[in-house]
Design an enzyme around this catalytic site. Structure first.
Site, mmCIF file in Angstrom:
data_model
loop_
_atom_site.group_PDB
_atom_site.id
_atom_site.type_symbol
_atom_site.label_atom_id
_atom_site.label_comp_id
_atom_site.label_asym_id
_atom_site.label_seq_id
_atom_site.Cartn_x
_atom_site.Cartn_y
_atom_site.Cartn_z
ATOM 1 N N ASP A 84 0.202 -4.447 7.491
ATOM 2 C CA ASP A 84 -0.619 -5.791 7.979
ATOM 3 C C ASP A 84 -0.048 -6.623 9.081
ATOM 4 O OD1 ASP A 84 -2.419 -5.378 5.631
ATOM 5 O OD2 ASP A 84 -0.774 -6.128 4.408
ATOM 6 N N ASP A 138 4.946 -1.201 9.401
ATOM 7 C CA ASP A 138 4.402 -1.972 8.515
ATOM 8 C C ASP A 138 2.956 -1.980 8.495
ATOM 9 O OD1 ASP A 138 4.392 -4.182 6.805
ATOM 10 O OD2 ASP A 138 3.720 -5.359 8.434
#
Length: 492
Positions: A327, A325
């Site tokens: 952020d 992922d």
């Protein structure tokens, strides 16, 4: 007014046209659309009858009912989707009862099941195969007739397509839906399921379902049977029976006494198993012969399938790719980040990524970016931020972004598995050989739905229930370095 789509995966059974006419003949409570998914591996297109409601025929690729249902519901444009098997008969008041089942359900109800009835012979005891079909009446969450909210299917990523047979995929989905905070209720509508044709080795080939049981254990823990309301199962007895049989064969030359003792044990367990199955049936010569032969073959078939499943789903493997992922995993999270100068890598991220690259492990990004759909980030700004991340952290072998928002109906927004699958395809690897590392339950759920392994790295914004769930069914890491260690070592 309740609006729903009926999805019917099919392998071309002869009763499909009659079912389609019955489903379409719903009057004021008819479906908005019927979606038929042809899941045969080959053959001409199915001949579809003229119906009173719009009907769409989609071509599956023979990957099984879980994949076929996913294909069907992702084409639905209604709040509800009703799954039916292609060999059932719906009751005369099915549409009215369905309307009553769905009307007024609170938001926390994610699915409503139908009631299944299996007509058994009236003048004799049912055969083993007939008893097996009759067990569908008490099965929970069976997809022969079940209605799901499309929003709930989107939230959990739909069916896990690693379940290639019509077995356990329904229980797996319902468990994930329940864990996500929704309820599965029982409705009042009635659907009839026909008896399956008698086949000599049907009970033996059915033991392939033990492969799916291994996947259930890997996903839902050792107590998965209790979670779906089943007993302990027969595997322990099958292991003992198979072990005694193998011991008798191996010891026959060098340890004849051991071989005789093991053989007697094997024969006793097998005879007891066969007698229990014969006792419950019609006891005619053909059924007795089937029970004797299949009782010999079932234990080793079950053990072999379970062992293959355990090796497939439980054995730690060095991943071919690790997908991150973006952020709060690789870079410090800035809500709806549109300024490339604000990109700040998480401490140690560059070093870890470089180590993976040097080890020959592919790295990629799978990132939800709903700011694009909301109009808060332009495509150019998103590309500029991506470039800044690459400048700070080095090259990535694949970069997958979902620009959609909740409710857009895409298959890529995590926890849906689309981005993970596309990343694996882009890299030329199997999703099962990938690991997904992220800071939310959606990251881990997307991994599981795609067949990959998931690792959660909690932050201050990770919900406690996400951490609790990941601790039981996946892995939880203390930081990014720990997550990469888990990914490489296959355990904490």
């Amino acid at each position: 007014m309740i609006e729903y789509t009926v999805v019917i995966p099919t392998v071309g059974r002869p009763g499909l046209p009659a079912l389609l006419h019955a489903v379409a003949d719903g009057g004021d409570h008819a479906a908005r659309e019927i979606v038929v998914v042809d899941d045969r591996r080959r053959g001409d297109d199915l001949a579809m009858p003229e119906l009173k409601v719009p009907t769409r025929l989609l071509r599956g690729d023979g990957r099984g009912p879980a994949a076929a249902r996913n294909l069907g519901w992702r084409h639905a444009t209604t709040p509800w989707v009703v799954f039916l098997d292609d060999d059932v008969d719906i009751g005369p008041d099915w549409h009215q009862r369905l309307f009553e089942d769905l009307a007024g359900q609170p938001a926390e109800v994610g699915a409503v099941t139908g009631r299944i009835r299996v007509p058994l012979p009236e003048r004799r005891r049912p055969t083993d195969a007939e008893r097996g079909t009759a067990a569908l009446e008490s099965a929970r969450w069976i997809t022969a007739d079940i209605a799901y909210r499309v929003s709930v299917l989107e939230a959990v990523g739909g069916f896990d397509e690693r379940f290639r047979r019509a077995f356990r995929e329904d229980a797996d989905l319902a468990l994930r839906v329940s864990r996500a905070g929704y309820r599965v209720e029982e409705g009042r509508r009635l659907t009839f399921h026909p008896l399956k044709p008698e086949r000599v080795f049907a009970s033996v080939t059915a033991q392939a379902g033990n492969h799916a049981n291994a996947l259930m254990r890997a996903k839902h823990g050792r107590r998965w049977r209790q979670r779906i309301g089943e007993g302990s199962g027969m595997l322990g007895r099958y292991v003992l029976t198979t072990g005694l049989g193998l011991t008798a064969l191996v010891a026959a030359r060098r340890a004849p006494r051991l071989a005789v003792a093991a053989g007697i044990g094997w024969a006793g367990l097998t005879a007891r198993f066969a007698a229990a199955r014969i006792r419950s049936g019609p006891r005619d010569p053909a059924e007795v012969a089937r029970m004797v032969v299949s009782s010999v073959l079932i234990p080793p078939a079950a053990v072999g399938a379970r062992l293959a499943g355990e090796l497939r789903y439980r054995r730690p493997r060095r991943p071919a790719a690790i997908l991150f992922d973006r952020d709060d995993t690789l870079i410090v999270d800035v809500p709806y980040l549109s300024d490339p100068t604000a990109v700040t890598p998480v401490a140690g991220a560059r070093d870890l990524l470089d180590r993976l690259r040097a080890a020959g492990i592919k790295v990629g990004v799978v990132s939800n970016q709903s700011g694009v759909a909301k109009g808060l980030i332009s495509r150019d700004q998103l590309a500029a931020v991506e470039a800044a991340v690459r400048d700070a952290l080095g090259p990535f072998d694949t970069w997958q972004v979902c620009p959609h928002d909740d409710g857009d109906g895409c298959d890529c927004r995590k926890p849906a598995p689309g981005m993970v699958r596309r990343a694996a395809a882009d890299l030329g690897v199997d999703p099962a050989d990938c690991v997904v590392i992220g800071d939310t339950g959606a990251d881990v759920a997307a991994a599981g739905a795609a067949g990959a392994r998931g690792i959660l790295v909690p932050t201050g914004r990770t919900r406690p229930e996400e951490v609790e769930w990941a601790a039981e069914f996946a892995h939880v890491a203390s930081d990014l370095r720990h997550a990469v260690s888990i990914a490489l070592d296959g355990g904490a």
